[in-house]
Design an enzyme around this catalytic site. Structure first.
Site, PDB file in Angstrom:
ATOM      1  N   ARG A  80       0.844  -1.202   0.000  1.00 42.81           N
ATOM      2  CA  ARG A  80       0.000   0.000   0.000  1.00 42.81           C
ATOM      3  C   ARG A  80       0.871   1.239   0.000  1.00 42.81           C
ATOM      4  NH1 ARG A  80      -2.988   0.764   4.630  1.00 42.81           N
ATOM      5  NH2 ARG A  80      -4.449   2.064   3.492  1.00 42.81           N
ATOM      6  N   LYS A 145       3.439  -8.118  11.620  1.00 42.98           N
ATOM      7  CA  LYS A 145       2.602  -8.140  10.417  1.00 42.98           C
ATOM      8  C   LYS A 145       2.730  -9.493   9.719  1.00 42.98           C
ATOM      9  CE  LYS A 145       1.747  -5.581   6.161  1.00 42.98           C
ATOM     10  NZ  LYS A 145       1.453  -4.272   5.621  1.00 42.98           N
ATOM     11  N   ARG A 285       0.830   5.108  18.433  1.00 48.69           N
ATOM     12  CA  ARG A 285       1.470   6.327  18.948  1.00 48.69           C
ATOM     13  C   ARG A 285       2.042   6.020  20.323  1.00 48.69           C
ATOM     14  NH1 ARG A 285      -1.330  11.095  21.011  1.00 48.69           N
ATOM     15  NH2 ARG A 285      -3.240   9.896  20.783  1.00 48.69           N
TER      16      ARG A 285
HETATM   17  C1  BTN Z   1       0.487  -4.035   2.180  1.00 47.74           C
HETATM   18  O1  BTN Z   1       0.428  -4.474   3.323  1.00 47.74           O
HETATM   19  O2  BTN Z   1       1.079  -2.977   1.940  1.00 47.74           O
HETATM   20  C2  BTN Z   1      -0.177  -4.796   1.073  1.00 47.74           C
HETATM   21  C3  BTN Z   1       0.718  -5.876   0.554  1.00 47.74           C
HETATM   22  C4  BTN Z   1       0.112  -6.646  -0.601  1.00 47.74           C
HETATM   23  C5  BTN Z   1       1.086  -7.595  -1.233  1.00 47.74           C
HETATM   24  C6  BTN Z   1       0.448  -8.475  -2.263  1.00 47.74           C
HETATM   25  S1  BTN Z   1       1.497  -9.819  -2.743  1.00 47.74           S
HETATM   26  C7  BTN Z   1       0.401 -10.227  -4.053  1.00 47.74           C
HETATM   27  C8  BTN Z   1      -0.070  -8.918  -4.644  1.00 47.74           C
HETATM   28  N1  BTN Z   1       0.842  -8.445  -5.667  1.00 47.74           N
HETATM   29  C9  BTN Z   1       1.459  -7.323  -5.308  1.00 47.74           C
HETATM   30  O3  BTN Z   1       2.310  -6.717  -5.987  1.00 47.74           O
HETATM   31  N2  BTN Z   1       1.030  -6.927  -4.106  1.00 47.74           N
HETATM   32  C10 BTN Z   1       0.022  -7.825  -3.560  1.00 47.74           C
END
Ligand code: BTN
Length: 288
Positions: A80, A145, A285
């Site tokens: 993200r 995570k 925080r």
């Molecule tokens: C996040 O936590 O930032 C989201 C991560 C999402 C990763 C997955 S792996 C499969 C799909 N292809 C990508 O390039 N990203 C998502």
């Protein structure tokens, strides 16, 4: 590709753990029969830039059907907000699912919450306890995570919508990955499914069951919106009661996480009042 290879003097080289590679047949065998007919395509790429980028570039699957693309390794895995997603070969599950909706369903923004609930419940059914959800779309376990969800939507506001959901899950730990990710500013440390489960997990079985769970859950969401799923999400709310900072486009606000609204927005308590946050990134925080 993050594969750990050890060497022993006079003996040669060996992988540090067996490598179970995914196949489309293996994944399909683990998918509930009722769901198989809904898959227009199920493919596994050995190495690809990003499963989500690839599905976004492809034409949408016909109405009511889905395209699923798994990757053993992504050279440009996307997270993200422009972050990257790193997953060593064979140690995670990286896949994307795409479909079209004839029109935007109610509570469209909550689709990532629905996906999170579905993934967490499938993991639990497969012996992974204690999976929580961090609004809007992180999977959390043991304070780290476990995985993330990326949602891309393309289409006209009043017309058909193409949705691509990308899911990345850390399955098996490696000190290399933990060291690499430790440098990411403000990010939670990684956590791994097999540490929570306390045993090795079969990737193909998990992948197939995740697909089945998702397709069933998304059907329900398209028909009834987020409300029937809201309490299941609330039971896994990792942020509830914590002091947080929410940042989004051009704004930053601090407060105490107070759960979610019936449409999936985040509720934030600030100076004794509840404000609603539709989108943003949440970090914990430090409170002196
Ligand atoms: C996040 O936590 O930032 C989201 C991560 C999402 C990763 C997955 S792996 C499969 C799909 N292809 C990508 O390039 N990203 C998502």
């Amino acid at each position: 590709m993050g594969v750990v290879i050890g060497s022993r003097r006079g003996q040669g080289y060996a992988l540090d753990a067996p490598l179970e590679l995914l196949t489309a047949d293996g994944l399909l065998a683990a998918t509930p029969p009722g769901v198989r007919g809904r898959l227009e395509e199920l493919a596994v790429a050995f190495s690809i830039d990003s499963t989500s980028a690839r599905l976004l570039a492809e034409p949408a699957a016909p109405g009511g059907t889905f395209r699923a693309l798994f990757a053993e390794y992504q050279t440009g895995g996307r997270g993200r907000r422009g972050r990257r997603w790193v997953s060593p070969l064979g140690r995670g599950l990286c896949f994307s699912l795409s479909w079209t909706w004839p029109a935007a369903p109610r509570d469209l923004a909550a689709v990532s919450l629905v996906v999170g609930v579905s993934v967490a419940e499938t993991l639990e059914r497969n012996g992974v306890p204690g999976v929580s959800l961090k609004w809007p779309n992180d999977l959390i376990g043991q304070g780290g995570k476990l995985g993330g969800i990326l949602v891309d939507v393309a289409g006209e506001p009043a017309g058909a919508l193409k949705v691509v959901v990308g899911i990345g899950i850390n399955l098996r730990g490696s000190s290399e990955l933990s060291a690499e990710l430790a440098g990411e500013a403000g990010a939670l440390p990684p956590a791994f499914l097999e540490d929570l489960a306390g045993r090795p997990l079969a990737r193909a079985r998990l992948g197939g069951e995740l697909l089945g769970g998702l397709i069933a859950e998304l059907d329900g969401f398209a028909a009834a919106g987020f409300l029937p799923c809201a309490d299941r999400w609330r039971r896994r709310d990792w942020l509830y009661g914590r002091e947080v900072t929410v940042s989004g486009t051009g704004m930053r606000q601090a407060g105490r996480a107070a759960g979610i609204a019936p449409d999936g927005s985040l509720l934030l308590e600030r100076d004794g009042r509840i404000v609603t946050v539709l989108a943003g990134d949440v970090s914990l925080r430090e409170v002196p």
